[in-house]
Design a protein around this motif. Structure first.
Motif: not given
Length: 111
Positions: A1-9
Motif C-alpha cells: 500500500m502506498y501513501y502520498d506525502a501528507g496523507q494520514s495513514v
C-alpha cells in the motif's frame, strides 16, 4: 500500500477511528486551553460555580484523553492479531537491584 506525502495513514486505514481521534483531540485541547486561561486569569476558587467549572473542564479533558488513547490503541492492532498474546520464552525475568548510592553518583566530601 502506498501513501502520498501528507496523507494520514490512520485516516486511510481506519476512517471512523480517525474521526473519533480528531474530534476528541480537539475537545481535549480546547478544554486544556480553557483550564489554563481560567487558572492564569485569576479565576477565584472560593466560589462554587468557579470550582464546578474547573472540575467539569478537567474531567472533559481527562475523558477526551482516555477516548483518544483507546481509539489509537485499537487502531494499532491489526485484525489478525486481536486475540493473540505474545510472550517470548527466551526472555526470563531477572530481578534488578539498584542501590540509591549508584543513582546519586559518587559522594563528595564536604569541607
Amino acid at each position: 500500500m502506498y501513501y502520498d506525502a501528507g496523507q494520514s495513514v490512520m485516516a486511510s486505514n481506519h476512517p471512523i477511528n480517525y474521526s473519533w481521534f480528531i474530534t476528541f483531540n480537539i475537545v481535549g485541547f480546547v478544554a486544556s486551553l480553557i483550564l489554563i486561561i481560567l487558572l492564569v486569569s485569576g479565576f477565584t476558587l472560593r466560589r462554587k460555580v468557579s470550582t464546578l467549572a474547573l472540575t467539569v473542564t478537567t474531567w472533559i479533558a481527562i475523558m477526551s484523553m482516555l477516548v483518544i488513547f483507546s481509539v489509537t490503541f485499537s487502531s494499532l492492532k491489526s485484525a489478525n492479531t486481536r486475540d493473540v498474546r505474545y510472550t517470548d520464552p527466551s526472555i526470563e525475568s531477572v530481578p534488578v537491584v539498584v542501590s540509591i548510592d549508584n543513582i546519586a553518583g559518587p559522594k563528595c566530601a564536604t569541607v
